[in-house]
Scaffold this active site. Sequence first.
Site, mmCIF file in Angstrom:
data_model
loop_
_atom_site.group_PDB
_atom_site.id
_atom_site.type_symbol
_atom_site.label_atom_id
_atom_site.label_comp_id
_atom_site.label_asym_id
_atom_site.label_seq_id
_atom_site.Cartn_x
_atom_site.Cartn_y
_atom_site.Cartn_z
ATOM 1 N N ASN A 30 0.834 -1.206 0.000
ATOM 2 C CA ASN A 30 0.000 0.000 0.000
ATOM 3 C C ASN A 30 0.865 1.251 0.000
ATOM 4 O O ASN A 30 2.069 1.183 0.284
ATOM 5 C CB ASN A 30 -0.998 -0.001 1.171
ATOM 6 C CG ASN A 30 -0.459 -0.710 2.386
ATOM 7 O OD1 ASN A 30 0.442 -0.214 3.033
ATOM 8 N ND2 ASN A 30 -0.958 -1.921 2.649
ATOM 9 N N SER A 75 -6.805 1.208 2.731
ATOM 10 C CA SER A 75 -5.960 0.047 2.982
ATOM 11 C C SER A 75 -6.095 -0.444 4.420
ATOM 12 O O SER A 75 -6.157 0.355 5.356
ATOM 13 C CB SER A 75 -4.502 0.441 2.722
ATOM 14 O OG SER A 75 -3.650 -0.500 3.310
ATOM 15 N N GLU A 77 -3.846 -1.600 6.133
ATOM 16 C CA GLU A 77 -2.650 -1.218 6.885
ATOM 17 C C GLU A 77 -2.625 0.280 7.207
ATOM 18 O O GLU A 77 -1.577 0.808 7.588
ATOM 19 C CB GLU A 77 -1.373 -1.616 6.131
ATOM 20 C CG GLU A 77 -1.091 -3.103 6.104
ATOM 21 C CD GLU A 77 -0.837 -3.732 7.472
ATOM 22 O OE1 GLU A 77 -0.903 -3.018 8.495
ATOM 23 O OE2 GLU A 77 -0.603 -4.949 7.509
HETATM 24 ZN ZN LIG Z 1 1.690 -6.025 3.800
#
Ligand SMILES: [Zn+2]
Length: 222
Positions: A30, A75, A77
């Site tokens: 990402n 994302s 994350e």
């Molecule tokens: Zn990752």
Amino acid sequence: MSHIAQIRNEIVAVGRTMLDKGLVAGTWGNISARVPDTSWIAVTPSGKGYKETKATDIVIVDLMGNVIEGDLKPSSELPVHLAIYQHREDVQAIIHTHSVFASACAVAHKSIPPVIEDLVQLVGGSVDVATYALPGTDILAQYVVAALANKNAALLANHGVVGCGQTLTEAMMACELVEKAAQIYIYANQIGGAQILSDDDTKVMHDFYVAYYRKRQQGRNV
Ligand SMILES: [Zn+2]
């Protein structure tokens, strides 16, 4: 073009580059960047292929992760990205990759020591491994911030790489240099062992990069 439109276009282009360079597979990894003149972050959406991602798919969030603009989910994350921006005012862009040699070090829980000059110039020293935590969790975000300290890259145990920079180009360069250094480190250990640069020499090279070389790479005459 507005700052939002410009940064979204840049992130789409960087996503395609990241895929083409083999730093990620599929929809993994990402990318994010601060939106200039705002306190917002532009971040890639969850689960969308880099080739298919359009500029308007890039999600705009605030530093708490609230969606400001965009129809897709940011994302998974995002906590890692937000924690780094909250702790590091100098960081303008963050890229997370799953490249092979760096991931090998991350799987072995081996930091990449300061072994090669271009790495230490940009990153500022060793690339340390953040303690393992499940992806997408706040505790992983805190571990990554600790491993990153004031440097520009860290490894995520059993997972991958985070690279930071003052621009998306610099964050991408951090990820590429980490991958290259990991490969060199692993090869060097097969032919007698890597020799590590001293703290003093590492500091001199990183200071030179910060004072001059980074600006030259950005096209400034210093
Ligand atoms: Zn990752």
